[in-house]
Design a protein around this motif. Structure first.
Motif, PDB file in Angstrom:
ATOM      1  N   ILE A  23      -1.384 -12.445   4.251  1.00 44.92           N
ATOM      2  CA  ILE A  23      -1.915 -11.139   4.643  1.00 44.92           C
ATOM      3  C   ILE A  23      -3.332 -11.004   4.086  1.00 44.92           C
ATOM      4  N   VAL A  24      -4.253 -10.594   4.932  1.00 42.99           N
ATOM      5  CA  VAL A  24      -5.604 -10.236   4.495  1.00 42.99           C
ATOM      6  C   VAL A  24      -5.669  -8.716   4.443  1.00 42.99           C
ATOM      7  N   THR A  25      -6.059  -8.179   3.293  1.00 44.88           N
ATOM      8  CA  THR A  25      -6.098  -6.727   3.103  1.00 44.88           C
ATOM      9  C   THR A  25      -7.524  -6.259   2.825  1.00 44.88           C
ATOM     10  N   ASN A  26      -7.695  -4.935   2.899  1.00 45.74           N
ATOM     11  CA  ASN A  26      -8.945  -4.274   2.489  1.00 45.74           C
ATOM     12  C   ASN A  26     -10.181  -4.856   3.187  1.00 45.74           C
ATOM     13  N   GLY A  27     -10.024  -5.172   4.443  1.00 44.22           N
ATOM     14  CA  GLY A  27     -11.149  -5.725   5.182  1.00 44.22           C
ATOM     15  C   GLY A  27     -11.680  -4.774   6.233  1.00 44.22           C
ATOM     16  N   PHE A  38     -11.751  -1.552  14.476  1.00 45.24           N
ATOM     17  CA  PHE A  38     -11.585  -2.234  13.194  1.00 45.24           C
ATOM     18  C   PHE A  38     -10.275  -1.781  12.544  1.00 45.24           C
ATOM     19  N   VAL A  39      -9.647  -2.720  11.855  1.00 40.97           N
ATOM     20  CA  VAL A  39      -8.448  -2.416  11.073  1.00 40.97           C
ATOM     21  C   VAL A  39      -8.672  -2.929   9.655  1.00 40.97           C
ATOM     22  N   GLU A  40      -7.792  -2.526   8.738  1.00 39.86           N
ATOM     23  CA  GLU A  40      -7.949  -2.904   7.333  1.00 39.86           C
ATOM     24  C   GLU A  40      -7.247  -4.203   6.974  1.00 39.86           C
ATOM     25  N   ALA A  41      -6.157  -4.507   7.672  1.00 38.35           N
ATOM     26  CA  ALA A  41      -5.323  -5.636   7.235  1.00 38.35           C
ATOM     27  C   ALA A  41      -4.734  -6.355   8.435  1.00 38.35           C
ATOM     28  N   VAL A  42      -4.418  -7.632   8.211  1.00 36.62           N
ATOM     29  CA  VAL A  42      -3.770  -8.434   9.239  1.00 36.62           C
ATOM     30  C   VAL A  42      -2.736  -9.335   8.568  1.00 36.62           C
ATOM     31  N   ALA A  43      -1.558  -9.427   9.179  1.00 37.51           N
ATOM     32  CA  ALA A  43      -0.478 -10.273   8.672  1.00 37.51           C
ATOM     33  C   ALA A  43      -0.284 -11.457   9.605  1.00 37.51           C
ATOM     34  N   MET A  44       0.022 -12.636   9.015  1.00 37.25           N
ATOM     35  CA  MET A  44       0.170 -13.869   9.786  1.00 37.25           C
ATOM     36  C   MET A  44       1.435 -14.598   9.379  1.00 37.25           C
ATOM     37  N   LYS A  45       2.077 -15.206  10.372  1.00 36.55           N
ATOM     38  CA  LYS A  45       3.241 -16.042  10.093  1.00 36.55           C
ATOM     39  C   LYS A  45       3.277 -17.184  11.097  1.00 36.55           C
ATOM     40  N   SER A  55      -3.985  -1.278   5.201  1.00 39.70           N
ATOM     41  CA  SER A  55      -3.467  -2.196   4.184  1.00 39.70           C
ATOM     42  C   SER A  55      -2.076  -1.772   3.729  1.00 39.70           C
ATOM     43  N   SER A  56      -1.887  -0.475   3.487  1.00 38.88           N
ATOM     44  CA  SER A  56      -0.585  -0.004   3.002  1.00 38.88           C
ATOM     45  C   SER A  56       0.509  -0.255   4.039  1.00 38.88           C
ATOM     46  N   LYS A  57       0.210   0.003   5.303  1.00 38.42           N
ATOM     47  CA  LYS A  57       1.209  -0.186   6.358  1.00 38.42           C
ATOM     48  C   LYS A  57       1.571  -1.660   6.523  1.00 38.42           C
ATOM     49  N   VAL A  58       0.570  -2.526   6.556  1.00 45.31           N
ATOM     50  CA  VAL A  58       0.823  -3.954   6.774  1.00 45.31           C
ATOM     51  C   VAL A  58       1.574  -4.557   5.595  1.00 45.31           C
ATOM     52  N   LEU A  59       1.186  -4.179   4.367  1.00 43.44           N
ATOM     53  CA  LEU A  59       1.893  -4.687   3.191  1.00 43.44           C
ATOM     54  C   LEU A  59       3.344  -4.212   3.175  1.00 43.44           C
ATOM     55  N   ALA A  60       3.561  -2.952   3.511  1.00 42.88           N
ATOM     56  CA  ALA A  60       4.922  -2.414   3.501  1.00 42.88           C
ATOM     57  C   ALA A  60       5.797  -3.099   4.550  1.00 42.88           C
ATOM     58  N   GLU A  61       5.210  -3.431   5.682  1.00 38.26           N
ATOM     59  CA  GLU A  61       5.987  -3.971   6.790  1.00 38.26           C
ATOM     60  C   GLU A  61       6.208  -5.474   6.702  1.00 38.26           C
ATOM     61  N   LYS A  63       5.012  -7.813   3.848  1.00 35.65           N
ATOM     62  CA  LYS A  63       4.910  -8.546   2.577  1.00 35.65           C
ATOM     63  C   LYS A  63       6.284  -8.921   2.046  1.00 35.65           C
ATOM     64  N   ALA A  64       6.392 -10.176   1.594  1.00 32.37           N
ATOM     65  CA  ALA A  64       7.582 -10.657   0.906  1.00 32.37           C
ATOM     66  C   ALA A  64       7.150 -11.244  -0.436  1.00 32.37           C
ATOM     67  N   ASP A  65       8.111 -11.706  -1.221  1.00 27.76           N
ATOM     68  CA  ASP A  65       7.780 -12.231  -2.552  1.00 27.76           C
ATOM     69  C   ASP A  65       6.860 -13.450  -2.471  1.00 27.76           C
ATOM     70  N   ASN A  66       7.000 -14.244  -1.411  1.00 20.89           N
ATOM     71  CA  ASN A  66       6.204 -15.467  -1.314  1.00 20.89           C
ATOM     72  C   ASN A  66       4.983 -15.325  -0.407  1.00 20.89           C
ATOM     73  N   THR A  67       4.690 -14.112   0.033  1.00 23.34           N
ATOM     74  CA  THR A  67       3.517 -13.892   0.891  1.00 23.34           C
ATOM     75  C   THR A  67       2.229 -14.007   0.073  1.00 23.34           C
ATOM     76  N   LYS A  68       1.295 -14.778   0.567  1.00 23.70           N
ATOM     77  CA  LYS A  68      -0.022 -14.876  -0.067  1.00 23.70           C
ATOM     78  C   LYS A  68      -0.885 -13.704   0.397  1.00 23.70           C
ATOM     79  N   ILE A  69      -1.631 -13.147  -0.530  1.00 30.55           N
ATOM     80  CA  ILE A  69      -2.482 -11.998  -0.235  1.00 30.55           C
ATOM     81  C   ILE A  69      -3.935 -12.375  -0.514  1.00 30.55           C
ATOM     82  N   ILE A  70      -4.797 -12.112   0.446  1.00 33.58           N
ATOM     83  CA  ILE A  70      -6.242 -12.279   0.235  1.00 33.58           C
ATOM     84  C   ILE A  70      -6.884 -10.901   0.365  1.00 33.58           C
ATOM     85  N   ASP A  71      -7.531 -10.461  -0.679  1.00 31.69           N
ATOM     86  CA  ASP A  71      -8.230  -9.178  -0.681  1.00 31.69           C
ATOM     87  C   ASP A  71      -9.639  -9.412  -0.141  1.00 31.69           C
TER      88      ASP A  71
END
Length: 585
Positions: A23-27, A38-45, A55-61, A63-71
């Motif tokens: 997940i890339v956040t705060n962008g 423009f959006v703040e965050a994007v999730a990839m799998k 960012s809050s919505k994407v992380l909540a939806e 994010k898992a324990d092994n998800t890498k986060i790039i700020d």
């Protein structure tokens, strides 16, 4: 109990399946689905965009324990750059052997680099500068002289090419090659002095044969070095946010032998750019035989990359289909008139490709050439309908409005490049100030013709896409000359979109990449500067801080350096890339 547990278990599995790898956040993430979105965050799998939002919505939806986060720390994020016309495979084989003047600001520094490189180059090895520069990028606004080149490097062979028009050989190079008063190349000039000895200047006239035959006689890397060179070049392109490329092949790029290095790297999962390649006819008079052989044996859209979908694919035919249709663009000389044999040579090749549903591309600089080529296409279409077969012209600087109508009717596109960024002054000297955009990109877009952007790197232009974007935004040359009328320049959204989703059409991937939206490939980059807010001239300075291909970081710099997996050490030891890298800041 079982009736309750099973749906709950199914829900948990579905939820886990939606957790992100990255997940890339705060962008400031430009989706490029529409302007100013423009959006703040994007999730990839698994290499695909799962979703975007705050960012809050994407992380909540996701994010898992092994998800890498790039700020992203407020930085701008854009879809991966897609070069629709670049000679990526060929340059990969040679990158480590070339001293590049891309981005060098003064001739004095360029000559210092030449001298420095000569000092570390072993005896018998050529020092080469092959494209990516012209005199207008230098403060001095001039090219080097033979006297300066000979003074800088008197004892080792030097070969320097200038656009497609001429090349410089130092005295040692002439000696090593054994060139003399009898040296002759059809369609080219080997300049002689008053005593009948070669001066060291080679000029393309009807063809650049003298230049590129000579280049073929210079130092070649070993297979191990070529593999390393290809990795270095792909990484250099990742440095600027390039994630996809359509390889337009080129002269002296024989299939399959000269593709073996890139193919093996792709099979090992080591190429970090999605590469679609076209097959370029090499032997004059035998082009149809080549295509008959390739159509029977090669499979378009067969992915040979171990890790990337659409990672290394044969795409189709071109950009050269027959030698007699090559309208060589050398703006040091008047326009080359195509042979009367062109139509007879081109028609059977087009018939073969259309019948076997092979996409094709065709190099075409001048409207006069395009007129004759279109007549061949229209003749074939009457008997064997194109019927949505993907085909396109490359370059098309002086294509007319009427010809564009015919291109559209046949379902074609135009892949444009920023060759005029380097050759605008030469064009103006021959033909005067253009009264319209060359090529007429805005007209093509208004007509709904697919347009893709590329560099045509490296024998004329640099591979840096941000220089090409500067051209689209200003209509100027690299030396600052206003080449296009100012009212013909593109806005930032349009310029970037033809470099991302626009270019995707040319490999049939417009529904797969070019936007940061759910379901598309997770190819993107975090930029050093805000492309959308930057002053136009500052766009030239942009690079990538983080380049992501298929949802994985393939390049990282600056504050993100810890995320990087660098390429192996550069070989051979004397390689200019080891000391200078590629594009010079």
């Amino acid at each position: 109990m079982m009736l309750i547990t099973m749906p709950l278990l199914g829900f948990q599995v579905a939820a886990r399946a939606q957790t992100a790898d990255l997940i890339v956040t705060n962008g400031k993430i430009a989706t490029m689905a529409k302007a100013r979105e423009f959006v703040e965050a994007v999730a990839m799998k698994d290499g695909i965009v799962l979703g975007t939002g705050t960012s809050s919505k994407v992380l909540a939806e996701f994010k898992a324990d092994n998800t890498k986060i790039i700020d992203a720390k407020g930085k701008t994020v854009v879809p991966g750059i897609n070069d629709s016309h670049i000679h990526i495979i060929r340059e990969g084989l040679h990158f480590n052997s070339e001293l590049r003047w891309d981005g060098v600001k003064t001739l004095a520094r360029a000559m210092e680099m030449l001298k420095e490189q000569a000092a570390r180059t072993p005896p018998g090895v050529w020092i080469k500068v092959i494209g990516g520069w012209n005199e207008f990028q230098f403060e001095e606004k001039r090219q080097p002289t033979l006297a300066e080149i000979n003074a800088a490097v008197p004892d080792k062979p030097v070969f320097i090419t200038y656009l497609y028009g001429k090349a410089f050989l130092n005295k040692k190079g002439i000696e090593v090659l054994g060139y003399d008063s009898k040296t002759h190349y059809e369609g080219s000039l080997v300049e002689l002095d008053g005593e009948g000895n070669p001066t060291g200047m080679l000029f393309a006239k009807e063809t650049p044969k003298a230049i590129y035959t000579t280049l073929g006689l210079t130092t070649k890397l070993s297979n191990e070095e070529r593999a390393n060179s290809t990795l270095q070049y792909y990484r250099e392109l990742n440095r600027f946010g390039i994630t996809s490329a359509a390889d337009a092949a080129g002269g002296s790029q024989n299939y399959p032998s000269d593709y073996a290095v890139a193919l093996n790297l792709a099979k090992d999962g080591k190429l970090n750019i999605r590469t679609s390649y076209f097959l370029f006819a090499q032997q004059k008079g035998k082009e149809l035989e080549d295509y008959q052989k390739w159509v029977a044996s090669a499979l378009p859209n067969k992915n040979d990359h171990m890790l990337l979908p659409n990672g290394y694919n044969l795409e189709g035919a071109g950009e050269n289909l027959v030698a007699t249709a090559a309208d060589f663009e050398n703006f040091l000389e008047p326009r080359t008139i195509l042979s009367d044999q062109m139509e007879a040579d081109l028609e059977p090749v087009i018939r073969l490709l259309v019948k076997d549903r092979w996409p094709f591309r065709l190099h075409a600089t001048y409207g006069e050439s395009i007129e004759r080529m279109l007549a061949v296409f229209e003749k074939v279409n009457k008997d064997t309908p194109f019927n949505r077969l993907r085909w396109f012209f490359d370059h098309a600087e002086t294509i007319t409005d009427q010809q564009l109508e015919r291109v559209k009717k046949l379902g074609g596109g135009v892949a444009v490049q920023f060759r005029m960024y380097y050759q605008g002054e030469l064009y103006e000297k021959l033909y005067g100030d253009p009264k319209r955009q060359l090529p007429p990109i805005k007209k093509m877009l208004a007509m709904g013709i697919p347009v893709g952007m590329g560099t045509d790197a490296t024998r004329i232009s640099t591979y840096n896409p941000w220089m090409a974007l500067h051209w689209l935004l200003t209509g100027k040359t690299i030396g600052g000359m206003q080449f296009w009328p100012k009212d013909q320049v593109l806005d930032k959204f349009t310029a970037l979109s033809i470099y991302t989703s626009g270019s995707a059409w040319f490999t049939g991937e417009e529904k797969l990449k070019g936007k940061i939206v759910k379901g598309m490939y997770a190819d993107m980059s975090i930029l050093t500067d805000d492309y959308f807010a930057a002053k136009t001239d500052d766009v030239r300075k942009i690079e990538s801080l983080v380049t992501i291909v298929n949802g994985k970081v393939v390049y990282a710099a600056g504050d993100y350096k810890a995320l990087d997996t660098p390429a192996p050490a550069v070989i051979p030891e004397w390689s200019p890339v080891k000391f200078y890298g590629g594009y010079q800041k």
